[in-house]
Design a protein around this motif. Structure first.
Motif, PDB file in Angstrom:
ATOM      1  N   ARG A   9       9.516   2.161 -11.204  1.00  0.00           N
ATOM      2  CA  ARG A   9      10.122   2.073  -9.873  1.00  0.00           C
ATOM      3  C   ARG A   9      11.629   1.964 -10.021  1.00  0.00           C
ATOM      4  N   TYR A  12      16.122   0.996  -4.183  1.00  0.00           N
ATOM      5  CA  TYR A  12      16.619   1.999  -3.249  1.00  0.00           C
ATOM      6  C   TYR A  12      16.944   1.340  -1.917  1.00  0.00           C
ATOM      7  N   VAL A  18      12.490   4.343   5.892  1.00  0.00           N
ATOM      8  CA  VAL A  18      11.583   5.165   5.094  1.00  0.00           C
ATOM      9  C   VAL A  18      10.165   4.638   5.321  1.00  0.00           C
ATOM     10  N   VAL A  24      11.149  10.669  -1.228  1.00  0.00           N
ATOM     11  CA  VAL A  24      12.584  10.589  -0.999  1.00  0.00           C
ATOM     12  C   VAL A  24      13.322  11.128  -2.219  1.00  0.00           C
ATOM     13  N   GLY A  31      11.247   9.924  -5.506  1.00  0.00           N
ATOM     14  CA  GLY A  31      10.435   8.712  -5.530  1.00  0.00           C
ATOM     15  C   GLY A  31       9.610   8.618  -4.269  1.00  0.00           C
ATOM     16  N   VAL A  32       8.579   7.771  -4.304  1.00  0.00           N
ATOM     17  CA  VAL A  32       7.703   7.591  -3.155  1.00  0.00           C
ATOM     18  C   VAL A  32       7.682   6.107  -2.791  1.00  0.00           C
ATOM     19  N   ALA A  33       7.902   5.823  -1.509  1.00  0.00           N
ATOM     20  CA  ALA A  33       7.883   4.444  -1.031  1.00  0.00           C
ATOM     21  C   ALA A  33       6.439   3.965  -0.913  1.00  0.00           C
ATOM     22  N   SER A  34       6.131   2.821  -1.518  1.00  0.00           N
ATOM     23  CA  SER A  34       4.768   2.293  -1.406  1.00  0.00           C
ATOM     24  C   SER A  34       4.615   1.419  -0.167  1.00  0.00           C
ATOM     25  N   LEU A  45      11.288   2.506  -4.846  1.00  0.00           N
ATOM     26  CA  LEU A  45      10.559   3.765  -4.836  1.00  0.00           C
ATOM     27  C   LEU A  45       9.805   3.903  -6.149  1.00  0.00           C
ATOM     28  N   ASN A  46       8.556   4.342  -6.078  1.00  0.00           N
ATOM     29  CA  ASN A  46       7.780   4.646  -7.273  1.00  0.00           C
ATOM     30  C   ASN A  46       8.264   5.989  -7.809  1.00  0.00           C
TER      31      ASN A  46
END
Length: 107
Positions: A9, A12, A18, A24, A31-34, A45-46
């Motif tokens: 992670r 961010y 988000v 994003v 990255g992906v927001a969990s 962000l992952n």
């Protein structure tokens, strides 16, 4: 030297909110927001793992397993348009709304 983080992670702080699951672009990384991140609030962000990412539907939008995937206008696409995010973890048909993407920074 001490490890600062595991590397799966990154911190961010978005200028606009988000949503959880949203992909994003940060520089050259996707990255992906969990979980949701509010505007101007620190979140994470992952940048590793497999995530279901929205994709276009219709003719020419099938994505083969193992295909290199890019994020373009918030959707997963193939070709070379957008920011490289990884590879399709499984195939997605033209009628599928999402594709499972194995995130690999700098793919």
């Amino acid at each position: 030297m001490a490890t600062r983080a595991d590397g799966d992670r990154i911190d961010y702080t978005p200028t606009t909110g988000v949503a959880a699951g949203e992909a994003v672009v940060v520089g050259s990384i996707v990255g992906v927001a969990s979980r949701p991140i509010s505007a101007n609030e620190l979140g994470a962000l992952n940048v590793e793992g497999v995530f279901s990412i929205e994709k276009p539907t219709g003719a020419g939008t099938a994505i083969a397993q193992g295909a290199k995937v890019y994020l373009y206008q918030g959707q997963a696409v193939t070709g070379s348009t957008g920011t490289a995010m990884g590879f399709a973890a499984k195939a997605a048909a033209t009628t599928d709304n999402t594709v499972d993407v194995l995130l690999i920074p700098g793919a």
